[in-house]
Design a protein around this motif. Structure first.
Motif, PDB file in Angstrom:
ATOM      1  N   MET A  17       0.685  -1.010  -0.141  1.00 48.82           N
ATOM      2  CA  MET A  17      -0.047   0.183  -0.061  1.00 48.82           C
ATOM      3  C   MET A  17       0.872   1.220   0.101  1.00 48.82           C
ATOM      4  N   ASN A  18       2.242   1.072   0.059  1.00 48.43           N
ATOM      5  CA  ASN A  18       3.156   2.385  -0.323  1.00 48.43           C
ATOM      6  C   ASN A  18       3.072   3.084   1.419  1.00 48.43           C
ATOM      7  N   HIS A  19       2.806   2.397   2.284  1.00 51.30           N
ATOM      8  CA  HIS A  19       2.812   2.970   3.639  1.00 51.30           C
ATOM      9  C   HIS A  19       4.225   3.198   4.198  1.00 51.30           C
ATOM     10  N   GLU A  20       4.080   4.503   4.650  1.00 48.87           N
ATOM     11  CA  GLU A  20       5.399   4.829   5.180  1.00 48.87           C
ATOM     12  C   GLU A  20       5.648   3.987   6.763  1.00 48.87           C
ATOM     13  N   TYR A  21       4.772   4.025   7.511  1.00 49.53           N
ATOM     14  CA  TYR A  21       4.909   3.342   8.922  1.00 49.53           C
ATOM     15  C   TYR A  21       4.659   2.099   8.950  1.00 49.53           C
ATOM     16  N   VAL A  27       9.367   4.556  10.639  1.00 53.36           N
ATOM     17  CA  VAL A  27       8.735   5.531  10.268  1.00 53.36           C
ATOM     18  C   VAL A  27       9.196   5.935   8.728  1.00 53.36           C
ATOM     19  N   GLY A  28       9.611   4.842   8.259  1.00 55.76           N
ATOM     20  CA  GLY A  28      10.047   4.921   6.912  1.00 55.76           C
ATOM     21  C   GLY A  28      11.206   4.086   6.274  1.00 55.76           C
ATOM     22  N   SER A  52       0.571   1.945   8.282  1.00 57.98           N
ATOM     23  CA  SER A  52      -0.108   2.844   8.256  1.00 57.98           C
ATOM     24  C   SER A  52       0.544   4.098   7.349  1.00 57.98           C
ATOM     25  N   LEU A  53      -0.399   5.016   6.848  1.00 57.68           N
ATOM     26  CA  LEU A  53      -0.028   5.635   5.671  1.00 57.68           C
ATOM     27  C   LEU A  53       1.128   6.670   6.210  1.00 57.68           C
ATOM     28  N   ASP A  54       0.805   7.385   7.269  1.00 60.56           N
ATOM     29  CA  ASP A  54       1.691   8.292   8.140  1.00 60.56           C
ATOM     30  C   ASP A  54       1.262   8.184   9.505  1.00 60.56           C
ATOM     31  N   ASP A  55       1.854   9.121  10.121  1.00 59.39           N
ATOM     32  CA  ASP A  55       1.803   9.315  11.650  1.00 59.39           C
ATOM     33  C   ASP A  55       0.883  10.346  12.112  1.00 59.39           C
ATOM     34  N   ARG A  56      -0.078  10.963  10.893  1.00 60.93           N
ATOM     35  CA  ARG A  56      -1.137  11.811  11.451  1.00 60.93           C
ATOM     36  C   ARG A  56      -2.330  10.977  11.686  1.00 60.93           C
TER      37      ARG A  56
END
Lengths: 114, 112
Positions: free
Chosen positions: A27-31, A50-51, A94-98
């Motif tokens: 899914m190209n998730h960073e996290y 985180v990446g 997850s996509l990011d940390d927001r």
């Protein structure tokens, strides 16, 4: 649409043996995260990333190592397995940390250490 | 650090409402979540609520948040046998990065 895939799904080890659990996400998730689930204790965070190329310790990191050489993969290693590491391990991304940031989980890997 | 607590087990009859409760300690949580885990599977996000909201409704699901008492609940209306699962409450908070702290999970058994 695979999502988060964990291998292997089951493994039995003897005390002192080593092994690696592989988590792959498409899914190209960073996290990415590794949790362990024990009866009555919920999920506890072992390590996270985180990446690509980054790793960080969670709540219960001792006895585990991780690597994130490629963005889509997050490896969890046990160098010298102990019976206390018998657990079900879940990888998540997850996509990011927001927030609210949905975590997507794999199906789990059940590890037994004899 | 954050601590999230849930009761371990709930049994209801099919068609009744289920209420699963959760308490948390860290009032700085920005979002609170409910995840569902079916047998042999990973967790799936059911719903979440922003910390400045009191209630959120999504079809059969109602989330109530009492910030004063640090209490979160999930109500499932017209509970079905397919709702039998483990339900996890989680609080999200920012440390060095955004993290989720999970409760121990509540096993919901729906009796026909």
């Amino acid at each position: 649409n695979a999502g988060v895939t964990q291998t292997p799904k089951f493994r039995v080890l003897k005390t002192g043996q080593s092994m690696t659990l592989l988590c792959a996400q498409d899914m190209n998730h960073e996290y990415m995260y590794w949790y362990r689930q024990d009866p009555g204790m919920g999920l506890r965070l072992i390590h996270y990333s985180v990446g690509e190329g980054t790793t960080a310790k969670g709540e219960v990191p001792d006895g585990y190592n991780v690597s994130r050489l490629k963005k889509q993969n997050f490896l969890l290693g046990l160098e010298s397995a102990a019976p206390s590491q018998t657990s079900v391990y879940f990888c998540a991304s997850s996509l990011d940390d927001r927030g609210p940031g949905e975590l997507f989980f794999g199906e789990g890997s059940r590890l037994t250490v004899l | 650090g954050e601590d999230v607590e849930q009761s371990l087990f709930l049994s209801v009859r099919e068609g009744d409402s289920s209420v699963i409760n959760c308490t948390y300690t860290d009032s700085s949580s920005t979002y609170l979540y409910w995840y569902k885990q079916e047998p042999g599977a990973g967790l799936q996000l059911l719903t979440y609520i922003f910390s400045n909201m009191d209630m959120k409704q999504d079809q059969r699901l109602t989330v109530l948040l009492n910030k004063k008492d640090k209490h979160l609940s999930l109500r499932i209306a017209d509970t079905q046998t397919g709702d039998s699962a483990i339900y996890f409450c989680a609080g999200g908070f920012m440390d060095s990065s955004y993290k989720l702290i999970f409760g121990s999970g509540t096993r919901l058994l729906v009796r026909p």
